[in-house]
Motif scaffolding. Sequence first.
Motif, PDB file in Angstrom:
ATOM      1  N   UNK A  80      -0.660 -33.491  -3.243  1.00 16.64           N
ATOM      2  CA  UNK A  80      -0.636 -32.116  -2.731  1.00 16.64           C
ATOM      3  C   UNK A  80      -1.940 -31.771  -2.013  1.00 16.64           C
ATOM      4  N   UNK A  81      -3.045 -32.251  -2.555  1.00 22.02           N
ATOM      5  CA  UNK A  81      -4.345 -31.996  -1.918  1.00 22.02           C
ATOM      6  C   UNK A  81      -4.431 -32.694  -0.567  1.00 22.02           C
ATOM      7  N   UNK A  82      -3.860 -33.898  -0.466  1.00 20.81           N
ATOM      8  CA  UNK A  82      -3.859 -34.610   0.808  1.00 20.81           C
ATOM      9  C   UNK A  82      -3.062 -33.840   1.858  1.00 20.81           C
ATOM     10  N   UNK A  83      -1.941 -33.264   1.432  1.00 22.19           N
ATOM     11  CA  UNK A  83      -1.160 -32.449   2.367  1.00 22.19           C
ATOM     12  C   UNK A  83      -1.976 -31.245   2.817  1.00 22.19           C
ATOM     13  N   UNK A  84      -2.619 -30.591   1.857  1.00 21.95           N
ATOM     14  CA  UNK A  84      -3.440 -29.425   2.202  1.00 21.95           C
ATOM     15  C   UNK A  84      -4.580 -29.817   3.145  1.00 21.95           C
ATOM     16  N   UNK A  85      -5.183 -30.977   2.920  1.00 26.02           N
ATOM     17  CA  UNK A  85      -6.269 -31.426   3.786  1.00 26.02           C
ATOM     18  C   UNK A  85      -5.820 -31.557   5.233  1.00 26.02           C
ATOM     19  N   UNK A  86      -4.559 -31.910   5.407  1.00 26.99           N
ATOM     20  CA  UNK A  86      -4.049 -32.151   6.754  1.00 26.99           C
ATOM     21  C   UNK A  86      -3.547 -30.895   7.461  1.00 26.99           C
ATOM     22  N   UNK A  87      -3.168 -29.872   6.708  1.00 27.15           N
ATOM     23  CA  UNK A  87      -2.576 -28.714   7.407  1.00 27.15           C
ATOM     24  C   UNK A  87      -3.222 -27.367   7.100  1.00 27.15           C
ATOM     25  N   UNK A  88      -4.056 -27.284   6.059  1.00 32.91           N
ATOM     26  CA  UNK A  88      -4.608 -25.958   5.763  1.00 32.91           C
ATOM     27  C   UNK A  88      -5.608 -25.517   6.833  1.00 32.91           C
ATOM     28  N   UNK A  89      -6.207 -26.487   7.537  1.00 37.30           N
ATOM     29  CA  UNK A  89      -7.093 -26.111   8.637  1.00 37.30           C
ATOM     30  C   UNK A  89      -6.310 -25.392   9.733  1.00 37.30           C
ATOM     31  N   UNK A  90      -5.002 -25.750   9.884  1.00 37.15           N
ATOM     32  CA  UNK A  90      -4.163 -25.044  10.857  1.00 37.15           C
ATOM     33  C   UNK A  90      -3.976 -23.588  10.447  1.00 37.15           C
ATOM     34  N   UNK A  91      -3.862 -23.373   9.134  1.00 39.89           N
ATOM     35  CA  UNK A  91      -3.687 -22.011   8.642  1.00 39.89           C
ATOM     36  C   UNK A  91      -4.930 -21.167   8.910  1.00 39.89           C
ATOM     37  N   UNK A  92      -6.096 -21.738   8.677  1.00 41.20           N
ATOM     38  CA  UNK A  92      -7.313 -20.949   8.883  1.00 41.20           C
ATOM     39  C   UNK A  92      -7.541 -20.690  10.376  1.00 41.20           C
TER      40      UNK A  92
END
Length: 214
Positions: A80-92
């Motif tokens: 789950x953290x790997x997924x967040x690493x890849x797409x949470x920057x898009x959210x910010x």
Amino acid sequence: MDYKTISLSDQVFEHLESNILSGKYQRGEIITELQLCSELGVSRTPIREALRRLFQEHLIEDTPKGTMVLGITPKDFRDMSEIRLRIEDLAVRGFIKNADADALKALNEAVDFQEFYLSRGDVDQLKALDGRFHEIIYAGCGSMILRDTLSPLHKKIQQYRRNSLRTPDRAAHSVREHREILQAIRQKNADLAADLMKTHIQNAMERGLSDEEA
């Protein structure tokens, strides 16, 4: 259609899900319908419906000994953290582009309150506000797809988020990282905010796993 029954089933599911994700029900623990009926004071019907949904969420499984709690394993948390690493920057980045003044104010208040509760050593409030910080970004990023992908992931890792805030040193690092992300957002520096978010998630993963892998 009996809406009361549906409502009760939802409440039972949310209660059991919370107990699993928070670690109240430990991985490997056996739970039974009879036990849950007694604990929650409800009939077997909403319990069975809730268990069916928990099976679908891969939070429990059938074993020869009975229904066993799986929860979120360290591997699940890493994935789950790997997924967040890849797409949470898009959210910010989306938040910087789309969020209004009210959303920015709410994000600022979340960090202010985190610093207040850090000074009081209140881990429960820090965890709640950690969730609020990220949820504000998801809600304000301008993409329902990103929000609907990231919100459930962040909810499911709550036990590891608590681990990452367990000591004053870990909590201070997390709150400081939120403050830095907020400052980059206020400056509309999307590249910096995205990089800081990636670093924050990476650090949170390492802090969250430190107790599990000790």
